[in-house]
Design an enzyme around this catalytic site. Structure first.
Site, PDB file in Angstrom:
ATOM      1  N   LYS A   1     -43.716 -26.235 -23.129  1.00  0.00           N
ATOM      2  CA  LYS A   1     -43.266 -26.867 -24.372  1.00  0.00           C
ATOM      3  C   LYS A   1     -44.325 -27.863 -24.853  1.00  0.00           C
ATOM      4  CE  LYS A   1     -40.900 -30.520 -25.377  1.00  0.00           C
ATOM      5  NZ  LYS A   1     -41.628 -30.930 -26.598  1.00  0.00           N
TER       6      LYS A   1
ATOM      7  N   GLY B   1     -47.288 -37.071 -20.188  1.00  0.00           N
ATOM      8  CA  GLY B   1     -46.658 -37.839 -21.255  1.00  0.00           C
ATOM      9  C   GLY B   1     -46.472 -39.278 -20.831  1.00  0.00           C
ATOM     10  N   SER B   2     -45.482 -39.919 -21.409  1.00  0.00           N
ATOM     11  CA  SER B   2     -45.307 -41.351 -21.165  1.00  0.00           C
ATOM     12  C   SER B   2     -44.678 -41.620 -19.790  1.00  0.00           C
ATOM     13  CB  SER B   2     -44.428 -41.940 -22.254  1.00  0.00           C
ATOM     14  OG  SER B   2     -43.183 -41.288 -22.236  1.00  0.00           O
ATOM     15  N   THR B   3     -44.926 -42.814 -19.296  1.00  0.00           N
ATOM     16  CA  THR B   3     -44.369 -43.198 -17.996  1.00  0.00           C
ATOM     17  C   THR B   3     -42.844 -43.217 -18.060  1.00  0.00           C
ATOM     18  OG1 THR B   3     -46.355 -44.408 -17.413  1.00  0.00           O
ATOM     19  CG2 THR B   3     -44.329 -45.076 -16.283  1.00  0.00           C
TER      20      THR B   3
ATOM     21  N   GLY C   1     -41.655 -39.752 -17.739  1.00  0.00           N
ATOM     22  CA  GLY C   1     -42.014 -39.329 -16.380  1.00  0.00           C
ATOM     23  C   GLY C   1     -40.966 -39.790 -15.370  1.00  0.00           C
TER      24      GLY C   1
ATOM     25  N   GLU D   1     -48.509 -36.669 -15.034  1.00  0.00           N
ATOM     26  CA  GLU D   1     -49.717 -37.326 -15.567  1.00  0.00           C
ATOM     27  C   GLU D   1     -49.226 -38.272 -16.652  1.00  0.00           C
ATOM     28  OE1 GLU D   1     -52.718 -36.917 -14.482  1.00  0.00           O
ATOM     29  OE2 GLU D   1     -52.728 -35.004 -13.431  1.00  0.00           O
TER      30      GLU D   1
ATOM     31  N   CYS E   1     -54.863 -41.338 -22.920  1.00  0.00           N
ATOM     32  CA  CYS E   1     -54.171 -41.958 -21.787  1.00  0.00           C
ATOM     33  C   CYS E   1     -55.126 -42.850 -20.990  1.00  0.00           C
ATOM     34  CB  CYS E   1     -53.596 -40.876 -20.889  1.00  0.00           C
ATOM     35  SG  CYS E   1     -54.816 -39.609 -20.495  1.00  0.00           S
TER      36      CYS E   1
ATOM     37  N   GLU F   1     -49.048 -50.264 -22.589  1.00  0.00           N
ATOM     38  CA  GLU F   1     -49.837 -49.214 -23.234  1.00  0.00           C
ATOM     39  C   GLU F   1     -49.492 -49.166 -24.724  1.00  0.00           C
ATOM     40  OE1 GLU F   1     -48.902 -45.056 -22.462  1.00  0.00           O
ATOM     41  OE2 GLU F   1     -51.037 -44.620 -22.283  1.00  0.00           O
TER      42      GLU F   1
HETATM   43  P1  NAD Z   1     -43.753 -38.539 -24.414  1.00  0.00           P
HETATM   44  O1  NAD Z   1     -43.425 -38.858 -23.006  1.00  0.00           O
HETATM   45  O2  NAD Z   1     -42.936 -39.151 -25.482  1.00  0.00           O
HETATM   46  O3  NAD Z   1     -43.665 -36.972 -24.665  1.00  0.00           O
HETATM   47  C1  NAD Z   1     -44.408 -36.056 -23.901  1.00  0.00           C
HETATM   48  C2  NAD Z   1     -43.709 -34.718 -23.925  1.00  0.00           C
HETATM   49  O4  NAD Z   1     -42.460 -34.854 -23.245  1.00  0.00           O
HETATM   50  C3  NAD Z   1     -43.372 -34.201 -25.324  1.00  0.00           C
HETATM   51  O5  NAD Z   1     -43.550 -32.812 -25.329  1.00  0.00           O
HETATM   52  C4  NAD Z   1     -41.902 -34.563 -25.474  1.00  0.00           C
HETATM   53  O6  NAD Z   1     -41.202 -33.737 -26.384  1.00  0.00           O
HETATM   54  C5  NAD Z   1     -41.397 -34.366 -24.059  1.00  0.00           C
HETATM   55  N1  NAD Z   1     -40.184 -35.114 -23.705  1.00  0.00           N
HETATM   56  C6  NAD Z   1     -39.705 -36.248 -24.277  1.00  0.00           C
HETATM   57  N2  NAD Z   1     -38.558 -36.622 -23.643  1.00  0.00           N
HETATM   58  C7  NAD Z   1     -38.344 -35.725 -22.655  1.00  0.00           C
HETATM   59  C8  NAD Z   1     -37.345 -35.593 -21.639  1.00  0.00           C
HETATM   60  N3  NAD Z   1     -36.347 -36.455 -21.515  1.00  0.00           N
HETATM   61  N4  NAD Z   1     -37.435 -34.560 -20.771  1.00  0.00           N
HETATM   62  C9  NAD Z   1     -38.471 -33.678 -20.863  1.00  0.00           C
HETATM   63  N5  NAD Z   1     -39.421 -33.748 -21.804  1.00  0.00           N
HETATM   64  C10 NAD Z   1     -39.378 -34.766 -22.685  1.00  0.00           C
HETATM   65  O7  NAD Z   1     -45.287 -38.857 -24.574  1.00  0.00           O
HETATM   66  P2  NAD Z   1     -46.168 -38.723 -25.864  1.00  0.00           P
HETATM   67  O8  NAD Z   1     -45.836 -39.875 -26.747  1.00  0.00           O
HETATM   68  O9  NAD Z   1     -46.090 -37.339 -26.417  1.00  0.00           O
HETATM   69  O10 NAD Z   1     -47.640 -38.869 -25.272  1.00  0.00           O
HETATM   70  C11 NAD Z   1     -48.228 -40.064 -25.047  1.00  0.00           C
HETATM   71  C12 NAD Z   1     -48.150 -40.446 -23.576  1.00  0.00           C
HETATM   72  O11 NAD Z   1     -48.759 -39.435 -22.785  1.00  0.00           O
HETATM   73  C13 NAD Z   1     -48.926 -41.710 -23.280  1.00  0.00           C
HETATM   74  O12 NAD Z   1     -48.164 -42.536 -22.443  1.00  0.00           O
HETATM   75  C14 NAD Z   1     -50.176 -41.194 -22.570  1.00  0.00           C
HETATM   76  O13 NAD Z   1     -50.786 -42.140 -21.748  1.00  0.00           O
HETATM   77  C15 NAD Z   1     -49.651 -40.033 -21.828  1.00  0.00           C
HETATM   78  N6  NAD Z   1     -50.719 -39.093 -21.471  1.00  0.00           N
HETATM   79  C16 NAD Z   1     -51.144 -39.040 -20.155  1.00  0.00           C
HETATM   80  C17 NAD Z   1     -52.180 -38.179 -19.779  1.00  0.00           C
HETATM   81  C18 NAD Z   1     -52.662 -38.099 -18.352  1.00  0.00           C
HETATM   82  O14 NAD Z   1     -53.374 -37.164 -18.043  1.00  0.00           O
HETATM   83  N7  NAD Z   1     -52.302 -39.028 -17.497  1.00  0.00           N
HETATM   84  C19 NAD Z   1     -52.791 -37.372 -20.744  1.00  0.00           C
HETATM   85  C20 NAD Z   1     -52.348 -37.452 -22.057  1.00  0.00           C
HETATM   86  C21 NAD Z   1     -51.312 -38.318 -22.407  1.00  0.00           C
END
Ligand code: NAD
Length: 490
Positions: free
Chosen positions: A194, A246-248, A251, A268, A302, A399
Site C-alpha cells: 500500500k 512511516g512515522s514513529t 509504527g 523504518e 527521514c 520531527e
Molecule cells: P505515516 O506514518 O503517516 O504513513 C505512512 C504509511 O502508513 C502511509 O501509507 C499511511 O497510509 C499508512 N498508515 C497510516 N496509519 C496506519 C495504520 N494505523 N496502520 C497501517 N498503516 C497506516 O507517515 P508519513 O507521514 O506518510 O511519512 C512520514 C514519516 O515516515 C516520517 O516520520 C519519516 O521520518 C518516516 N520515514 C522513515 C523512513 C526510514 O527509512 N526510516 C523513510 C521514509 C520516511
C-alpha cells in the site's frame, strides 16, 4: 566620509529563465483501480479519492480506496501466486523477472520522474537524478542476489517467508516501494503493498511495469487507500511479514497490532538527525552538505539533518555562509529544472510545518528565512533557520519533516556527542571534520543507524539503511536487507 554598505540582493537581476520539464510524454489514467492478481480491479466499496498536485492543487487522478474485502482479495491473490508459482521458481528465474522490471524502469525513467514530481511536489532534479535511478538500481541489485541467497547466509537453510504486507510513506514514493518489493521478490516472497495516499501514482505505474515485465499474476499486488487500508493489511491473518516505513506514531500502533502473532516485522520510522561541523572541517562543503541535508526535498527526509551542531569557534563563519547560501535557493515549480525546493507534499504537512515554525518563535529561538518569493498557489514553505535554540525546545526534539533547521553550538567532542544523542530517535547523523580519527570516534559513539562523514544523504542499494531507538528496527538495502525477507531459523 563613511563607506556606504553594499547590499547584495540575491536572485535580483540574475533570475534564471524558467526551464520546466515537459509533461507531454507522460501517460496517466483519469482513474486508477486496484492492482490485484495481475488485473485492475474496482474497489468493492466503489469509492475513489483524489490525488492532487501539491504545486497547484489540481487533481491528477482518482484513486481506488481499498477496504477489508479488497485487502483480503489481494492477500488471497498473493498467497495463490506464492504457493503455485513464485515459491516454486528457481532464484535464477526470479532474478530474470526482477532484472526485467529494473530495465523497464530505466526505459521509463523520465516519465516516472515527472510523475513523481507532479504527485509528490519534489523538485524534478531530485526525482530525475536520485529517486528514480536509485529505485531502478535497487531492482538491479536484488535481482543479482536472487540466485545467491545461500552464499549470503552460508551454512544456513534459506527459506522465503510467504506473503509480505508492505506499507510506504510519501516522501520517496517510488524509492520506498523499490526498497520493499525488490528484496521481497528476490527472496521468493509475494507482496501486497500500500503506497501513501498522497503519492500513489508511481507505485501504480510500477504495477503497469510489472505487467509489462510479464511478472506472474499475484506476485505483486498494489492496494491504495489511507491508514484504514494499511491497518487491514497489518491485521490480516494470512500475512507472514509486515514491512512498514512511516512515522514513529503509526509504527508503534503496528508493533502493538502484530504482538503475539506469527508475523515478522521491520519498522523504518522517523528521525531527528544531528549534522555536526567541527572547526577543522572544510566549511564550504559542510555548508553545502547541511543545505542538501535539510532543505532539498523540502526536508521531507527521514534522515534529514534537522539539527545542526557547530563548533563555537567557527559558528559565526558557518552562519554567514549558511545564510548566504540560503539566499540563493530557488523555491518554486517542482517541474522546473532550476528549482531547489519544490512543494510541500500536502496542505496537512504544510500546516504541521507552520505550526512548528510558530512554536519555534514562541519558544524564544531566533529565526532566519531568505528573501526569496514563493508561489501564491500550492503548498510552499521558505527554508527556515532557527538559532539560539535550547536542547529542550520542541523544534530540536520533535520531527518536523519540513525545511526547518535548528542550530546549536558546542565546544568539546563529549559535549556534542551527548547533545546529539539526546533524542528519542536514532536514524542518522553527519560528521564534518578533517580528521579521520575524529570521524571514527564519533561514529562509534553516535547512536544512529547511519553516520555520514564529510557528506550527507548518500544512498546506495548495497548499503544497509535503518535506525534504532524510536527510529525503528531492521535494515533495508544491502545484504542485510535480505534477512528481513527470509526465514533463517532452521
Ligand atoms: P505515516 O506514518 O503517516 O504513513 C505512512 C504509511 O502508513 C502511509 O501509507 C499511511 O497510509 C499508512 N498508515 C497510516 N496509519 C496506519 C495504520 N494505523 N496502520 C497501517 N498503516 C497506516 O507517515 P508519513 O507521514 O506518510 O511519512 C512520514 C514519516 O515516515 C516520517 O516520520 C519519516 O521520518 C518516516 N520515514 C522513515 C523512513 C526510514 O527509512 N526510516 C523513510 C521514509 C520516511
Amino acid at each position: 566620509m563613511a563607506k556606504k554598505e553594499v547590499k547584495i540582493e540575491y536572485n535580483k537581476g540574475w533570475d534564471l529563465a524558467p526551464a520546466p520539464e515537459s509533461t507531454s510524454h507522460i501517460k496517466l489514467k483519469k482513474k486508477y483501480d486496484l492492482f490485484i492478481g495481475g488485473k485492475w480491479v474496482k474497489p468493492s466499496s466503489g469509492k475513489y479519492f483524489d490525488t492532487i498536485n501539491p504545486a497547484n492543487e489540481e487533481v491528477l487522478a482518482k484513486i481506488a480506496e481499498a477496504d477489508a474485502k479488497d485487502v483480503d482479495k489481494a492477500v488471497k491473490a498473493a498467497r495463490k501466486a506464492y504457493d503455485t508459482v513464485w515459491s516454486k521458481l528457481s532464484g535464477k528465474e526470479r532474478g530474470k523477472y526482477i532484472y526485467r522490471i529494473a530495465r523497464i524502469m530505466q526505459e521509463q525513467a523520465r516519465e516516472l520522474a515527472v510523475i513523481e514530481s507532479l504527485d509528490g511536489g519534489k523538485a524534478i532534479r531530485e526525482s530525475r537524478d536520485i529517486d528514480v535511478p536509485l529505485a531502478a538500481n535497487h531492482f538491479f541489485y536484488y535481482a543479482g542476489w536472487a540466485d545467491k541467497l545461500e552464499f549470503a547466509f552460508p551454512n544456513r537453510e534459506v527459506k522465503s517467508l510467504g506473503v509480505a504486507g508492505q506499507i510506504t510513506p510519501w516522501n520517496f514514493p517510488l524509492l520506498m516501494v523499490a526498497w520493499k518489493i525488490a528484496p521481497a521478490l528476490a527472496c521468493g516472497n509475494t507482496v501486497v503493498l500500500k503506497p501513501a495516499e498522497t503519492t500513489p501514482l508511481t507505485a501504480l505505474k510500477l504495477a503497469e511495469i510489472c505487467q509489462q515485465a510479464g511478472l506472474p499474476d499475484g506476485v505483486v499486488n498494489i492496494v491504495t487507500g489511507a491508514g484504514a487500508t494499511g491497518a487491514e493489511i497489518v491485521n490480516h491473518n494470512d500475512i507472514d511479514k509486515i514491512a512498514f516505513t512511516g512515522s514513529t506514531g503509526v509504527g508503534k500502533i503496528i508493533q502493538k497490532a502484530v504482538a503475539g502473532t506469527n508475523k515478522k516485522v521491520t519498522l523504518e520510522l522517523g528521525g531527528k538527525a544531528a549534522n555536526i561541523i567541527f572547526e577543522d572541517a572544510p566549511l564550504d562543503q559542510a555548508v553545502e552538505g547541511v543545505i542538501n541535508g535539510i532543505f532539498f526535498n523540502q526536508g521531507h527526509v527521514c534522515c534529514a539533518g534537522s539539527r545542526l551542531f557547530v563548533q563555537e569557534s567557527v559558528y559565526e563563519k558557518v552562519m554567514r555562509k549558511l545564510k548566504d547560501r540560503m539566499e540563493s535557493l530557488i523555491v518554486g515549480d517542482p517541474l522546473d529544472k532550476n528549482t531547489d525546493i519544490g512543494a510541500i507534499n500536502s496542505k496537512e504537512q504544510l500546516n504541521t510545518i507552520k505550526k512548528y515554525i510558530k512554536i519555534g518563535k514562541e519558544e524564544g529561538a531566533e529565526m532566519y528565512q531568505p528573501k526569496c518569493a514563493i508561489p501564491k498557489k500550492g503548498y510552499f514553505c521558505k527554508p527556515t533557520l532557527f538559532y539560539n535554540v535550547a536542547q529542550s525546545n520542541r523544534i530540536t526534539q520533535e520531527e518536523i519533516f519540513g525545511p526547518v533547521l535548528a542550530i546549536q553550538t558546542f565546544r568539546t567532542v563529549s559535549e556534542v556527542i551527548s547533545k546529539a544523542n539526546n533524542t528519542p530517535y536514532g536514524l542518522s547523523a553527519g560528521v564534518w571534520t578533517d580528521k579521520g580519527s575524529k570521524i571514527f570516534n564519533m561514529t562509534s559513539q553516535l547512536r544512529a543507524g547511519i553516520v555520514w562523514a564529510n557528506t550527507y544523504n548518500k544512498f546506495d542499494p548495497a548499503s544497509p539503511f535503518g535506525g534504532y531507538k524510536e527510529s525503528g528496527f531492521g535494515r533495508e538495502g544491502g545484504m542485510h536487507g535480505l534477512s528481513a525477507y527470509l526465514n533463517l531459523d532452521s
